[in-house]
Design a protein around this motif. Structure first.
Motif, short mmCIF file in Angstrom:
data_model
loop_
_atom_site.label_atom_id
_atom_site.label_comp_id
_atom_site.label_asym_id
_atom_site.label_seq_id
_atom_site.Cartn_x
_atom_site.Cartn_y
_atom_site.Cartn_z
N MET A 82 8.01 -40.28 41.52
CA MET A 82 7.52 -38.90 41.44
C MET A 82 8.18 -38.01 42.48
O MET A 82 8.45 -36.85 42.22
CB MET A 82 6.01 -38.88 41.60
N ALA A 111 11.63 -36.20 40.42
CA ALA A 111 10.81 -35.15 39.80
C ALA A 111 11.60 -34.37 38.73
O ALA A 111 11.11 -34.14 37.63
CB ALA A 111 10.29 -34.20 40.87
N GLU A 112 12.80 -34.01 39.07
CA GLU A 112 13.63 -33.22 38.16
C GLU A 112 13.88 -33.98 36.86
O GLU A 112 13.66 -33.48 35.76
CB GLU A 112 14.96 -32.89 38.86
N LEU A 135 12.24 -36.44 35.64
CA LEU A 135 11.02 -36.75 34.89
C LEU A 135 10.71 -35.69 33.84
O LEU A 135 10.05 -35.97 32.84
CB LEU A 135 9.82 -36.84 35.84
N MET A 136 11.15 -34.48 34.08
CA MET A 136 10.82 -33.39 33.17
C MET A 136 11.84 -33.24 32.04
O MET A 136 11.69 -32.38 31.19
CB MET A 136 10.72 -32.08 33.95
N VAL A 137 12.87 -34.05 32.06
CA VAL A 137 13.86 -33.99 30.99
C VAL A 137 13.43 -34.96 29.89
O VAL A 137 13.10 -36.11 30.15
CB VAL A 137 15.25 -34.38 31.52
N ARG A 138 13.44 -34.49 28.68
CA ARG A 138 12.98 -35.29 27.55
C ARG A 138 13.78 -36.59 27.44
O ARG A 138 15.01 -36.58 27.51
CB ARG A 138 13.15 -34.46 26.28
N SER A 140 10.43 -39.11 18.89
CA SER A 140 10.40 -39.08 20.35
C SER A 140 10.07 -40.47 20.86
O SER A 140 9.38 -41.23 20.20
CB SER A 140 9.33 -38.11 20.84
N CYS A 141 10.57 -40.78 22.05
CA CYS A 141 10.22 -42.06 22.66
C CYS A 141 8.73 -42.05 22.97
O CYS A 141 8.19 -41.05 23.45
CB CYS A 141 11.03 -42.27 23.93
N SER A 160 6.01 -42.71 28.26
CA SER A 160 6.18 -41.56 29.14
C SER A 160 7.31 -41.81 30.13
O SER A 160 7.60 -42.95 30.49
CB SER A 160 4.88 -41.27 29.89
N ASN A 161 7.95 -40.75 30.56
CA ASN A 161 9.02 -40.88 31.54
C ASN A 161 8.54 -41.55 32.82
O ASN A 161 9.28 -42.32 33.43
CB ASN A 161 9.57 -39.49 31.87
N PHE A 162 7.34 -41.24 33.27
CA PHE A 162 6.80 -41.87 34.47
C PHE A 162 6.94 -43.38 34.39
O PHE A 162 7.49 -44.03 35.26
CB PHE A 162 5.31 -41.54 34.63
N PHE A 214 3.22 -30.47 38.68
CA PHE A 214 3.69 -31.77 39.11
C PHE A 214 2.90 -32.35 40.27
O PHE A 214 2.52 -33.53 40.27
CB PHE A 214 5.16 -31.65 39.50
N GLU A 271 3.67 -38.07 16.43
CA GLU A 271 4.46 -38.79 15.44
C GLU A 271 3.89 -40.18 15.19
O GLU A 271 3.84 -40.66 14.07
CB GLU A 271 5.90 -38.90 15.92
N LYS A 319 10.50 -32.13 11.20
CA LYS A 319 10.25 -33.50 11.62
C LYS A 319 9.11 -34.15 10.82
O LYS A 319 9.13 -35.34 10.56
CB LYS A 319 9.87 -33.49 13.09
N SER A 376 6.62 -32.36 27.70
CA SER A 376 7.04 -33.26 26.64
C SER A 376 7.25 -34.67 27.18
O SER A 376 7.37 -35.61 26.41
CB SER A 376 8.32 -32.75 26.00
N THR A 377 7.27 -34.83 28.49
CA THR A 377 7.45 -36.17 29.03
C THR A 377 6.14 -36.95 29.10
O THR A 377 6.15 -38.14 29.34
CB THR A 377 8.06 -36.12 30.44
N ARG A 399 3.48 -38.48 27.03
CA ARG A 399 3.35 -38.82 25.61
C ARG A 399 1.90 -39.11 25.27
O ARG A 399 1.53 -40.27 25.09
CB ARG A 399 4.23 -40.03 25.25
N ASP A 442 -1.65 -43.38 32.50
CA ASP A 442 -1.59 -42.03 31.95
C ASP A 442 -2.95 -41.59 31.41
O ASP A 442 -3.34 -40.43 31.55
CB ASP A 442 -0.54 -41.96 30.84
#
Lengths: 463, 463
Positions: free
Chosen positions: A129, A133-134, A136-139, A335-336, A339-341, B118, B176, B201, B310-311, B313, B342
């Protein structure tokens, strides 16, 4: 002209109050369909409120369809359907029962609460985290972030001797979800062959997805190739490294035979479910089918929910190059699901060597657990009446009983003795009758309960 | 007798080295199929190593199927398939292209990096880890943990005026995924009706699941009931609160008409996709279909990926009581796809009032963004040639252009001007021809880029 009081409006704003009053009049037919509403200016003057308030109320009514507007003419009451019925509260649903309390649970359905490397995971999550951080917010890409896919590829190389490129890996929230993706990838026209006996959930997933299933009997080396050949199946779902529940390890010669089946007609595939390969207790894990497949016929699938914790929902599959292309072109719009976390934390966990340490620690832990359990069984006076089978491969073994009791009698006696246990026969799709064989999963057995649990088991069967 | 050197074994243990040497001899046919191996004792004596070492090597070979054992006779070399081929490396797969760089992105495909709360999320995650460590390790019910389902029910009551019991809610890793569950719940025999135009989608998901789809044209109030009636559909998937991409809000009278359709034949359902209802910019959000449905015909579905990030889920659906029973009995064997971390963090986030704050903050943020954008459009010399439509409901509006350019000419000019943009016509399943209408999503527009972006847009169309 519409006349409303603004005195008892509670915490509502003026506009909300006005909106509610007009709406109530429309719903109750005090305002008739197609009746013209006063102009905003006229109503605001009449009620001594601002035009903006009236405007907001009208806009809300308009957006919700209670009124409609005719250009240059004004606002009119909509014609509502007569279906307005009284509010019926749906009755209370029963919540899923929490089940009984058992002294010992041999079903493997509890997770190891103490075992999860909680503090390390928490630390990595905090680091993720603060450091990422940066990112984490990217899809995430559909198949997962590249850091995690690289870490998984490295893990597979080190632990399973598999040569896999990160681009072949698809990450998802649990193997069950990935099965669904595989069905979408391979299609519903195919017949899916499943092991009989087998892990019941797999059959349930295929059936819930309404794909045709064929249940293939097992011999002592795994799925019977002759029966498979006759089944008309195109896709074979197996766990050759450690079959559940029998514990059978499919030998290399049989593996080649199955690969040969997969290659002998177009469109055939093998789904290799490697669910607990990390916990092989003797020797090195067995090389997976995937690593001897040169024709792109094997989909390898595994999970971290087993090796880490069932509360971490991260699984992955390795697709042959051609199927990965297919995935990219047809299914990567998804979408995956992780979660990115969780993805970044797991990547750091693997790269930091914590997964390896954890697996080694757990393997020792389970070996101790198993040895204690087997020692306790051996020290029983009735030991000669049982046989322990397939104890090296996973987190469970089989216990054959010499008894005239039926499986249902055995089950009910165990239950009365406070033991949660299942019989091998429960895992057959086509009934094999009484097998008088118990499935002993020791992963959920509480420390210190072993001896008494074994005492209870033997006394239940031979009182 | 087998003779091996143990000198150049590197970091391998004695047993590993022995195992590898014997395996190499089997694979290369230096040891013939069915050849008998020396007894453990004999080999250990011969090689001057311990019996345990030989035993471990044999056990590994046995488990992997390279050798087999005959009781009271010994170990023999397995008959391998002749399929052993040379290792062929699969070629490198292209990774998904990252796409072009744009000066301004009106497609809404970027997330708001700065907007996600965040630090609050990180703090709640830390608290969750320290306070709820024990609970985190307990497997989540299939539909999600009760804390989160209660928090969602409270949120729906406060924000959408919906009376929903936590037991009706199913939590999953993205809408989805939930669509997939709905298909399994309702079955594949039904025809699914989708909005045309619509969010592409959704159609892709139904098609990937091979369920029959009917595309229903829209009029200015939403899906056309006459066309719906004739379509033969049983399930209608709509977003009545804010249709994508047209922005249409389906009025109450049409809503009742659609509910009446759902009630007029058995087995009909409406999936109400409420994806961005939180971001309605004028007035209160519109009450959902779900809250006027008294016959258990509406499945309400929404996501936190849109309102939070979006990160994250996490999505959820609200099932009518009868369908929830069906879910419990047929599909609750599925594990929940969202990790406990989460789930608990989001529950704390909602209960702490942070979601509400976040939504309010974002709504202001988007309103400012939209007002800036519309002001910039209005200040253009060619302003009279455009018309802004449906600007109050979500994160996008429509921009109608008076031009003789085709949609593909418009698109390519925008692209050359560094603008990522889409035309309304792209969202039609059955082609409506050139609509000369742009979709302007301002959620991903970078601060400070607004004026230049609008300048570029107008100069591209009217140079």
């Amino acid at each position: 002209m519409l006349t409303y009081s603004f005195e008892n409006r509670g915490s509502d704003s003026l506009y909300e109050h006005l909106y509610k009053q007009i709406k109530a009049d429309i719903v109750s037919y005090r305002l008739a369909p197609d009746e013209r509403l006063p102009s905003k200016r006229a109503l605001s003057k009449h009620l001594n409120i601002s035009t903006v308030t009236v405007e907001s109320a009208y806009a809300q009514l308009l957006a919700e369809g209670y009124i409609y507007s005719v250009p240059k003419s004004g606002y009119f009451v909509s014609r509502l359907s007569s279906a307005a019925a009284s509010a019926v509260k749906p009755e209370h649903l029963p919540t899923a029962g929490e089940g009984e309390e058992f002294f010992a649970d041999f079903s493997g359905s509890y997770s190891e609460k103490e075992a999860f490397p909680f503090s390390v995971w928490a630390r990595l999550m905090r680091e993720t985290m603060s450091v990422s951080a940066e990112k984490l917010m990217v899809r995430s890409p559909s198949a997962g972030i590249s850091e995690l896919r690289e870490a998984i590829a490295a893990h597979l190389r080190a632990f399973r001797g598999m040569e896999v490129r990160p681009e072949q890996i698809v990450v998802g929230a649990g193997t069950e979800y990935l099965y669904g993706l595989i069905i979408q990838l391979l299609g519903r026209e195919r017949v899916y062959a499943l092991e009989d006996p087998g892990y019941r959930k797999i059959g349930r997933i295929y059936e819930a997805n309404r794909v045709p299933c064929a249940y293939i009997p097992m011999d002592e080396h795994g799925v019977d190739p002759a029966a498979l050949g006759k089944s008309g199946a195109n896709v074979l779902h197996i766990s050759p490294s450690h079959h559940f529940p029998t514990g059978i390890v499919t030998p290399v010669s049989r593996r080649y035979e199955l690969l040969s089946w997969a290659c002998s007609a177009p469109g055939r595939y093998i789904i290799e479910d490697d669910y607990d390969s990390e916990f092989r207790l003797l020797g090195k894990p067995i090389p997976p089918l995937q690593s001897i497949d040169l024709m792109g016929k094997v989909i390898y699938i595994n999970t971290f929910s087993k090796s880490l914790s069932s509360t971490i929902r991260i699984s992955y599959m390795v697709l042959p190059t051609e199927l990965m292309r297919e995935y990219e072109s047809r299914l990567s719009f998804y979408s995956c699901t992780v979660s990115n976390f969780d993805q970044y934390t797991l990547a750091a966990f693997i790269k930091g060597g914590y997964l390896e340490k954890h697996i080694n620690r757990m393997r020792n832990h389970y070996r101790t657990r198993r040895d204690e359990l087997i020692a306790a069984i051996r020290s029983q006076p009735h030991f000669a009446r049982v046989r322990i089978k397939e104890e090296d491969a996973g987190l469970h073994f089989l216990l054959e009983l010499q008894t005239s009791l039926s499986d249902s009698e055995i089950s009910s006696r165990c239950r009365s003795a406070g033991l949660r246990i299942s019989c091998l026969s429960e895992y057959y799709h086509t009934s094999p009758g009484d097998s008088r064989t118990l499935l002993i999963n020791y992963s959920g057995l509480e420390a210190g309960h072993t001896e008494e649990a074994v005492d209870r088991l033997f006394s239940a069967i031979w009182p």
